[in-house]
Design a protein around this motif. Structure first.
Motif, PDB file in Angstrom:
ATOM      1  N   PRO A 164       0.815  -1.434  -0.050  1.00  0.00           N
ATOM      2  CA  PRO A 164       0.166   0.143  -0.018  1.00  0.00           C
ATOM      3  C   PRO A 164       0.789   1.388  -0.077  1.00  0.00           C
ATOM      4  CG  PRO A 164       0.058  -1.114   2.049  1.00  0.00           C
ATOM      5  CD  PRO A 164       0.603  -2.153   1.011  1.00  0.00           C
ATOM      6  N   LYS A 165       2.045   1.108   0.440  1.00  0.00           N
ATOM      7  CA  LYS A 165       2.913   2.366   0.313  1.00  0.00           C
ATOM      8  C   LYS A 165       3.873   2.569  -0.839  1.00  0.00           C
ATOM      9  CE  LYS A 165       4.760   3.549   4.396  1.00  0.00           C
ATOM     10  NZ  LYS A 165       5.403   3.477   5.542  1.00  0.00           N
ATOM     11  N   PHE A 166       3.655   1.495  -1.915  1.00  0.00           N
ATOM     12  CA  PHE A 166       4.450   1.702  -3.092  1.00  0.00           C
ATOM     13  C   PHE A 166       3.852   2.857  -3.894  1.00  0.00           C
ATOM     14  CE2 PHE A 166       4.507   1.060  -7.594  1.00  0.00           C
ATOM     15  CZ  PHE A 166       6.017   0.861  -7.884  1.00  0.00           C
ATOM     16  N   SER A 167       4.734   3.622  -4.582  1.00  0.00           N
ATOM     17  CA  SER A 167       4.350   4.677  -5.489  1.00  0.00           C
ATOM     18  C   SER A 167       5.214   4.398  -6.590  1.00  0.00           C
ATOM     19  CB  SER A 167       4.710   6.081  -4.955  1.00  0.00           C
ATOM     20  OG  SER A 167       4.662   7.225  -5.807  1.00  0.00           O
ATOM     21  N   SER A 168       4.775   4.621  -7.842  1.00  0.00           N
ATOM     22  CA  SER A 168       5.604   4.584  -9.102  1.00  0.00           C
ATOM     23  C   SER A 168       6.730   5.440  -9.364  1.00  0.00           C
ATOM     24  CB  SER A 168       4.675   4.678 -10.386  1.00  0.00           C
ATOM     25  OG  SER A 168       3.823   5.981 -10.536  1.00  0.00           O
ATOM     26  N   LYS A 169       6.709   6.666  -8.476  1.00  0.00           N
ATOM     27  CA  LYS A 169       7.539   7.543  -8.492  1.00  0.00           C
ATOM     28  C   LYS A 169       9.001   7.240  -7.535  1.00  0.00           C
ATOM     29  CE  LYS A 169       4.293  11.468  -9.118  1.00  0.00           C
ATOM     30  NZ  LYS A 169       3.796  12.750  -8.869  1.00  0.00           N
ATOM     31  N   SER A 170       8.815   5.994  -6.970  1.00  0.00           N
ATOM     32  CA  SER A 170       9.985   5.734  -5.995  1.00  0.00           C
ATOM     33  C   SER A 170      10.170   4.378  -5.968  1.00  0.00           C
ATOM     34  CB  SER A 170       9.606   6.041  -4.429  1.00  0.00           C
ATOM     35  OG  SER A 170      10.404   5.584  -3.436  1.00  0.00           O
ATOM     36  N   HIS A 171      11.350   4.050  -5.622  1.00  0.00           N
ATOM     37  CA  HIS A 171      11.476   2.388  -5.643  1.00  0.00           C
ATOM     38  C   HIS A 171      11.417   1.591  -4.504  1.00  0.00           C
ATOM     39  CE1 HIS A 171      13.094   2.411  -9.733  1.00  0.00           C
ATOM     40  NE2 HIS A 171      13.829   3.403  -9.412  1.00  0.00           N
ATOM     41  N   HIS A 172      10.944   2.354  -3.274  1.00  0.00           N
ATOM     42  CA  HIS A 172      10.648   1.881  -1.967  1.00  0.00           C
ATOM     43  C   HIS A 172       9.281   1.060  -2.117  1.00  0.00           C
ATOM     44  CE1 HIS A 172      14.209   4.111  -1.168  1.00  0.00           C
ATOM     45  NE2 HIS A 172      13.590   5.283  -0.641  1.00  0.00           N
ATOM     46  N   TYR A 173       9.168   0.069  -1.223  1.00  0.00           N
ATOM     47  CA  TYR A 173       8.217  -0.688  -0.798  1.00  0.00           C
ATOM     48  C   TYR A 173       7.914  -1.383  -2.267  1.00  0.00           C
ATOM     49  CZ  TYR A 173       8.025   2.333   3.155  1.00  0.00           C
ATOM     50  OH  TYR A 173       8.090   2.875   4.103  1.00  0.00           O
ATOM     51  N   ASN A 174       8.703  -1.898  -2.880  1.00  0.00           N
ATOM     52  CA  ASN A 174       8.628  -2.203  -4.254  1.00  0.00           C
ATOM     53  C   ASN A 174       8.286  -3.816  -4.274  1.00  0.00           C
ATOM     54  OD1 ASN A 174       8.415  -2.659  -7.015  1.00  0.00           O
ATOM     55  ND2 ASN A 174      10.605  -2.155  -7.650  1.00  0.00           N
TER      56      ASN A 174
ATOM     57  N   ASP B 295      28.625   0.035   2.873  1.00  0.00           N
ATOM     58  CA  ASP B 295      29.614   0.252   1.519  1.00  0.00           C
ATOM     59  C   ASP B 295      28.670   0.555   0.441  1.00  0.00           C
ATOM     60  OD1 ASP B 295      31.427  -0.635   3.095  1.00  0.00           O
ATOM     61  OD2 ASP B 295      31.711  -2.713   2.506  1.00  0.00           O
ATOM     62  N   CYS B 296      27.434  -0.019   0.284  1.00  0.00           N
ATOM     63  CA  CYS B 296      26.599   0.501  -0.780  1.00  0.00           C
ATOM     64  C   CYS B 296      26.271   1.773  -0.467  1.00  0.00           C
ATOM     65  CB  CYS B 296      25.541  -0.648  -0.896  1.00  0.00           C
ATOM     66  SG  CYS B 296      24.418  -0.197  -2.500  1.00  0.00           S
ATOM     67  N   ARG B 297      25.670   2.254   0.391  1.00  0.00           N
ATOM     68  CA  ARG B 297      25.419   3.419   0.758  1.00  0.00           C
ATOM     69  C   ARG B 297      26.416   4.727   0.563  1.00  0.00           C
ATOM     70  NH1 ARG B 297      20.943   5.461   3.728  1.00  0.00           N
ATOM     71  NH2 ARG B 297      22.150   7.252   4.327  1.00  0.00           N
ATOM     72  N   ARG B 298      27.672   4.166   0.734  1.00  0.00           N
ATOM     73  CA  ARG B 298      28.717   5.134   0.670  1.00  0.00           C
ATOM     74  C   ARG B 298      29.160   5.301  -0.679  1.00  0.00           C
ATOM     75  NH1 ARG B 298      34.120   3.923   1.121  1.00  0.00           N
ATOM     76  NH2 ARG B 298      33.527   1.713   1.807  1.00  0.00           N
TER      77      ARG B 298
ATOM     78  N   ASN C 249      24.778   4.392  -3.363  1.00  0.00           N
ATOM     79  CA  ASN C 249      23.387   4.731  -3.379  1.00  0.00           C
ATOM     80  C   ASN C 249      23.310   5.374  -1.830  1.00  0.00           C
ATOM     81  OD1 ASN C 249      20.650   5.275  -3.704  1.00  0.00           O
ATOM     82  ND2 ASN C 249      20.020   3.320  -3.965  1.00  0.00           N
ATOM     83  N   PRO C 250      23.529   6.632  -1.670  1.00  0.00           N
ATOM     84  CA  PRO C 250      23.127   6.973  -0.421  1.00  0.00           C
ATOM     85  C   PRO C 250      21.676   7.148   0.140  1.00  0.00           C
ATOM     86  CG  PRO C 250      23.600   8.979  -1.938  1.00  0.00           C
ATOM     87  CD  PRO C 250      23.888   7.574  -2.826  1.00  0.00           C
ATOM     88  N   GLU C 251      20.870   6.809  -0.820  1.00  0.00           N
ATOM     89  CA  GLU C 251      19.229   6.812  -0.397  1.00  0.00           C
ATOM     90  C   GLU C 251      18.656   5.478  -0.077  1.00  0.00           C
ATOM     91  OE1 GLU C 251      17.139   8.723  -3.637  1.00  0.00           O
ATOM     92  OE2 GLU C 251      17.900  10.753  -3.303  1.00  0.00           O
ATOM     93  N   LEU C 252      19.632   4.372  -0.404  1.00  0.00           N
ATOM     94  CA  LEU C 252      19.468   2.943   0.193  1.00  0.00           C
ATOM     95  C   LEU C 252      18.756   2.931   1.629  1.00  0.00           C
ATOM     96  CD1 LEU C 252      19.969   0.161  -0.892  1.00  0.00           C
ATOM     97  CD2 LEU C 252      21.851  -0.185   0.573  1.00  0.00           C
ATOM     98  N   ILE C 253      17.663   2.137   1.577  1.00  0.00           N
ATOM     99  CA  ILE C 253      17.205   1.749   2.990  1.00  0.00           C
ATOM    100  C   ILE C 253      17.305   0.637   3.403  1.00  0.00           C
ATOM    101  CG2 ILE C 253      15.309   3.848   2.572  1.00  0.00           C
ATOM    102  CD1 ILE C 253      13.233   1.704   1.833  1.00  0.00           C
TER     103      ILE C 253
ATOM    104  N   GLY D  86      17.939  -1.321 -11.567  1.00  0.00           N
ATOM    105  CA  GLY D  86      19.377  -1.538 -11.881  1.00  0.00           C
ATOM    106  C   GLY D  86      20.046  -0.363 -11.440  1.00  0.00           C
ATOM    107  N   TYR D  87      20.126   0.209 -10.439  1.00  0.00           N
ATOM    108  CA  TYR D  87      20.820   1.313 -10.007  1.00  0.00           C
ATOM    109  C   TYR D  87      22.377   1.156 -10.498  1.00  0.00           C
ATOM    110  CZ  TYR D  87      22.364   5.215  -7.405  1.00  0.00           C
ATOM    111  OH  TYR D  87      23.112   6.418  -6.872  1.00  0.00           O
ATOM    112  N   GLN D  88      22.941   1.957 -11.477  1.00  0.00           N
ATOM    113  CA  GLN D  88      24.067   1.773 -11.707  1.00  0.00           C
ATOM    114  C   GLN D  88      24.768   0.310 -12.345  1.00  0.00           C
ATOM    115  OE1 GLN D  88      26.919   3.500  -9.293  1.00  0.00           O
ATOM    116  NE2 GLN D  88      25.984   5.522  -8.936  1.00  0.00           N
ATOM    117  N   CYS D  89      23.877  -0.428 -12.423  1.00  0.00           N
ATOM    118  CA  CYS D  89      23.963  -1.821 -12.898  1.00  0.00           C
ATOM    119  C   CYS D  89      24.746  -1.834 -14.052  1.00  0.00           C
ATOM    120  CB  CYS D  89      22.668  -2.640 -12.684  1.00  0.00           C
ATOM    121  SG  CYS D  89      23.021  -4.200 -13.417  1.00  0.00           S
ATOM    122  N   ASP D  90      24.126  -1.033 -15.142  1.00  0.00           N
ATOM    123  CA  ASP D  90      24.574  -1.097 -16.607  1.00  0.00           C
ATOM    124  C   ASP D  90      25.880  -0.467 -16.926  1.00  0.00           C
ATOM    125  OD1 ASP D  90      23.464   1.151 -15.970  1.00  0.00           O
ATOM    126  OD2 ASP D  90      22.140   1.424 -17.732  1.00  0.00           O
ATOM    127  N   LYS D  91      26.315   0.320 -15.688  1.00  0.00           N
ATOM    128  CA  LYS D  91      27.611   0.912 -15.604  1.00  0.00           C
ATOM    129  C   LYS D  91      28.700  -0.079 -14.834  1.00  0.00           C
ATOM    130  CE  LYS D  91      25.362   5.271 -15.978  1.00  0.00           C
ATOM    131  NZ  LYS D  91      25.448   6.829 -15.358  1.00  0.00           N
TER     132      LYS D  91
END
Length: 435
Positions: free
Chosen positions: A273-283, A339-342, A345-349, A402-407
Motif C-alpha cells: 500500500p505504500k508503493f508509489s511509481s515515483k519511488s523504488h521503495h516498498y517495491n 558500503d553500498c550507501r557510501r 546509493n546514499p538513499e538506500l534503505i 538496476g541502479y548503476q548496474c549497466d555501468k
C-alpha cells in the motif's frame, strides 16, 4: 471510523438533536434512535428523550448532535449512563479523570513505533503484524461487540488509519474459513518440510522450478516467484498498470520434458500500500492465481527468507525473457549495507540491498542491459535444511531496479525478510475469500 468529541458542559439543551447509539451483535449492524426537538417546547422535549433513554438502561452512548451548518454535523458524546432517578450523568463530570487516563498510553494500549506490515508484540508477548484495524477481522469484530470489548494493542497510525497488532489468530475471519486458513498457514510456515518427494531430484531444471513469467501481451513481460500453490511474489513495479484480463502466467519453464509447462491466469494483485511509481521503495506485490498450481519437480514453491540480520553468501539471480525460453542464472554477491550507501546509493534503505553480478564484467553490452532490467525476478539461495540435508530453495530478494548496474555497479533488490510479515498477512487474509 471517526472520532467523536467529548461534550464538556453539564447540560445538553443547547442543540436540537440528540441520538441514542447501540450495536446489534446478531446482525452486526449499528442502531440509531434520533430525537429532533424544536420550538418553544424544545427543552422539555429533550429532557423527555433523555429520560426515556435512561429508562431503557442502554449500554450505549448518548450523542449530542451539534449543527455546524446546513449540511454539516458533528457528534459529541454527552453521557454513558444515568443515576437512580433516571437522570443522565453528564460526561463532563468525568472529564478530569478522562484527561488523566488518556495522558498515559500504557493504560490504554501497548504503543510501539512499528509501521504498516511490520512485526509487533502484544502485551502478552504474542507476536503479530501491524495492520489497519479494518484488516484485522477478529479485533475489528470484537471492538464492535461491547460485551467483548478489550484493550487494543496499537502499533500507531498510518496517516489517519489506526494500526493494531494483529496476531495470526486475529486474522481468522470465521469458522467457515478456518480450514482454508489453517492450510495456508501450514503452507507458508512449514514450507521447508513440504514437497520432499519433488525436491530430492538431481534434475537441473529443478533449480528454476519456482520461477514464473508474467506475460502481459501489450505490456512488458516480467518475472515472479511461486511461494505457495496459488500465490506469487513479485515487484510492485512489475504489475503496475498491468491488465489482468490480458495477462497470463507461465510456470514449469526451463526443461525439455513434455506437458510440464503450466499456463495460469491472474485472479488478483495486492501491491504494497505504500508503493508509489515515483519511488523504488516498498517495491513488492503479491499475486493470486486463478487456479492452484500442480506441484511437481518443475513447479515447486520457494520458501520465504525470514532472517533480517543476514543473507546467504551463495545466491543466484534468475531471469527469463519469455515463456518459450529457459531461465538463466547468474551468481551474485551482496554488498554490505554501509558500503553500498557510501559508494553507490546514499538513499538506500534497510529494506533494500545491493547485489553485484559476478559474471557482469564478462557480459556483452546487450546481455548486460537485459541482466539489469528484470522487473520482479528473484534472488535465490539453495540451502540444505534439517538433519537429513533436504535441499530447499529460498527467495531472498526481488529485483527492484538496476541502479548503476549497466555501468558496472550493483543492482538493487528488495529484501524479502523485511516484508515477510506483510506478505504473510496478505496471503492469510486473501486465502479466506473463497474465490
Amino acid at each position: 471510523i471517526a472520532a467523536a468529541c467529548l461534550w464538556d458542559v453539564d447540560h445538553i439543551e443547547l442543540y436540537s438533536k440528540i441520538q441514542e447509539m447501540d450495536y446489534d451483535s446478531s446482525s452486526m449492524k449499528p442502531m440509531y434512535n434520533s430525537t429532533i426537538c424544536s420550538g418553544e417546547g424544545k427543552n422539555d422535549c429533550l429532557k423527555s428523550a433523555q429520560k426515556l433513554w435512561c429508562q431503557r438502561k442502554s449500554l450505549a452512548g448518548l450523542l449530542q448532535i451539534r449543527q455546524l451548518g446546513q449540511h454539516k454535523m458533528h457528534p459529541m458524546i454527552a453521557s454513558f449512563g444515568c443515576n437512580s432517578e433516571n437522570e443522565i450523568i453528564p460526561i463532563a463530570k468525568h472529564m478530569p479523570w478522562i484527561r488523566e487516563v488518556t495522558k498515559s498510553a500504557n493504560l490504554e494500549y501497548n504503543y510501539t513505533d512499528e509501521g504498516l506490515g511490520e512485526k509487533c508484540f502484544k502485551t502478552n508477548n504474542v507476536t503479530g503484524i501491524c495492520l489497519p484495524l479494518e484488516s484485522c477481522p477478529m479485533i475489528f469484530k470484537n471492538i464492535k461487540d461491547i460485551k467483548k470489548h478489550s484493550a487494543i494493542d496499537q502499533c500507531g497510525f498510518e496517516g489517519n488509519n489506526m494500526l493494531v497488532c494483529c496476531t495470526k489468530q486475529d486474522m481468522l475471519k470465521g469458522p467457515d474459513t478456518e480450514a482454508r486458513f489453517r492450510d495456508i498457514v501450514h503452507e507458508i510456515e512449514n514450507c521447508e518440510m513440504l514437497y520432499d518427494e519433488f525436491r530430492r531430484t538431481p534434475d537441473e531444471h529443478q533449480l528454476h522450478s519456482q520461477v514464473a513469467i508474467i506475460d502481459g501481451h501489450d505490456s512488458t513481460n516480467c518475472s515472479a516467484t511461486l511461494i505457495t500453490a496459488r500465490y506469487l511474489l513479485t515487484s510492485a513495479q512489475c504489475v503496475f498498470g498491468l491488465d489482468i484480463k490480458k495477462s497470463a502466467v507461465w510456470l514449469g519453464l526451463g526443461n525439455d520434458i513434455e506437458n510440464v509447462v503450466q499456463r495460469n491466469e491472474i485472479h488478483s494483485i495486492v501491491p504494497h500500500p505504500k508503493f508509489s511509481s515515483k519511488s523504488h521503495h516498498y517495491n513488492v506485490a503479491v499475486i493470486k492465481l486463478r487456479y492452484p498450481v500442480l506441484i511437481h519437480t518443475s513447479s515447486i514453491p520457494a520458501c520465504l527468507w525470514r532472517e533480517k540480520a543476514k543473507v546467504p553468501t551463495d545466491m543466484s539471480a534468475v531471469s527469463v525473457q519469455g515463456h518459450e525460453q529457459s531461465p538463466t542464472a547468474v551468481e551474485t554477491s551482496a554488498l554490505y549495507y554501509s558500503d553500498c550507501r557510501r559508494l553507490y546509493n546514499p538513499e538506500l534503505i534497510p529494506s533494500e540491498m545491493c547485489v553485484q553480478y559476478q559474471a557482469q564484467q564478462k557480459c556483452e553490452p546487450r546481455e548486460q542491459e537485459e541482466l539489469c532490467r528484470q522487473p520482479g525476478s528473484g534472488l535465490f539461495s539453495n540451502l540444505y535444511y534439517g538433519d537429513d540435508m533436504k535441499p530447499v530453495t529460498y527467495v531472498v530478494g526481488i529485483y527492484n531496479n538496476g541502479y548503476q548496474c549497466d555501468k558496472g555497479g550493483p543492482a538493487l533488490y528488495t529484501r524479502v525478510s523485511e516484508y515477510f510479515e506483510w506478505i504473510k498477512s496478505v496471503v492469510y487474509l486473501d486465502s479466506q475469500t473463497g474465490e
